[in-house]
Design a protein around this motif. Sequence first.
Motif, PDB file in Angstrom:
ATOM      1  N   LYS A   1       6.873  -4.343  17.001  1.00 47.51           N
ATOM      2  CA  LYS A   1       6.722  -5.279  16.145  1.00 47.51           C
ATOM      3  C   LYS A   1       7.201  -6.109  16.628  1.00 47.51           C
ATOM      4  CE  LYS A   1       9.494  -6.824  11.893  1.00 47.51           C
ATOM      5  NZ  LYS A   1      11.029  -6.750  11.517  1.00 47.51           N
TER       6      LYS A   1
ATOM      7  N   ARG B   1       4.231  -8.477  18.460  1.00 50.50           N
ATOM      8  CA  ARG B   1       3.030  -8.336  17.240  1.00 50.50           C
ATOM      9  C   ARG B   1       3.601 -10.034  17.617  1.00 50.50           C
ATOM     10  NH1 ARG B   1       2.429  -3.218  14.982  1.00 50.50           N
ATOM     11  NH2 ARG B   1       3.821  -3.744  13.645  1.00 50.50           N
ATOM     12  N   GLU B   2       5.329  -9.720  17.249  1.00 49.22           N
ATOM     13  CA  GLU B   2       5.265 -11.378  16.731  1.00 49.22           C
ATOM     14  C   GLU B   2       4.835 -11.862  18.087  1.00 49.22           C
ATOM     15  OE1 GLU B   2       9.306 -10.414  13.712  1.00 49.22           O
ATOM     16  OE2 GLU B   2       9.294 -11.278  16.101  1.00 49.22           O
TER      17      GLU B   2
END
Length: 384
Positions: free
Chosen positions: A9, A12-13
């Motif tokens: 996550k 991805r950020e």
Amino acid sequence: MEDDRWTKKQLREQLSVLHKRVEDLEKKTGKLQAMEKILHEGEERFKAVYRCIPVPTITWQKKGRDFILIDYNIACHEFSGGLLKNFMGHQASLLYSDRPDILSNLTRCLKEKSILKWETPYRMFTKGEHRVIAFTFAFVPPDLVLSHMEDITQRKEAEENILRSEKQLRALSARLLVAAENERKRIALELHDSIGQYLTAIKVNAENAIHLLQEHEQMRAAAMLEAGIPIIKQAMDEIRVIMMDLRPTILDDLGILATLSWVCRESQSVHEHIRFGKDLRLREGDIPEPLKIVIYRIVQESLNNAVKHSGCDQVRIGLRKTKQQIILSVSDNGIGFDPDRVSGMEEKRVGLIGMRERTELSGGILIIRSRPAAGTEIKASWPR
Ligand SMILES: Nc1ncnc2c1ncn2[C@@H]1O[C@H](COP(=O)(O)OP(=O)(O)OP(=O)(O)O)[C@@H](O)[C@H]1O
Ligand SMILES: [Mg+2]
């Protein structure tokens, strides 16, 4: 270990942040490129304007204590006859070594960040030609001076010609005034010397006759009065001569053709050694009324000049018409002269100048054809 690693996550950020930055950078680069393009176009436009300004223009750049010629436009290229290219990169102090005023104005323009304008005679360092130039020096930051050079030689010459002819006109009108005043003096003197004397004699004669009548001496009184008659006749003749000189009555009574014939006869009777001829090939009605006195005055002055100056033995007056013109000519076979040498304004003569003035004022043209030893022809022509 597991904790030190970024979670999917988080990765991805981070990736999307990076994407955003790349996008921003791309946008900024695009903007910069567009601005660069605009700047480039502006510069090109400025160069084109500079090149095409119709006034010869040179660009000087400050270098140390001197200025260097770094650019010039098409007008200046033409003005210099294409020679200016040989002076690119040269120092102003060398090119203007004989013009400290131009050098000091270059320095002043840059120092005062101002525009300087002045007019000056100028010897071109390219062609060596002498011109009159209106200079404009304009400061261009940070270290340039644009020099515009307008060639005003012709304008200056025209201005000088106008000034000269104004001066000549003033001198001419002063001379004509003096001539008119002298003419009045001459007439006054003539009236005094001739008519005055005759009238005095007639008065004395009449007084004596009255006295004799009072003494009842009728016969002697009559003889006295009779003796006065020739004096009266002489006075009348003199008055006629003076009047003829002022304005010939024959001109009004019989016209210009008869007057010219009369002038010929009169001149012939006074100057027996000269042959006066005439060739009048038009009718009285062909000549406009105002032109008649002009023709008479030109003939009068031309004959005076021929008799006074030329030493001729023949003079000819010609008057004729063509479809377009009326042409008067008075020619002699005398010593002739150089008309250019007697047209000087400092001279006190008014004859030739007066003739020209009269002709031109009446809408005609006067031509003097004369050469030393080749006789003289005065030719005046007017459009019909
Ligand atoms: N027909 C001519 N032949 C030779 N010289 C002439 C003739 N006409 C003029 N000139 C010369 O030109 C000069 C100028 O003539 P112009 O008639 O203007 O003056 P002027 O006759 O000397 O004086 P004025 O003012 O009384 O006429 C004369 O002095 C003379 O030298
Ligand atoms: Mg004269």
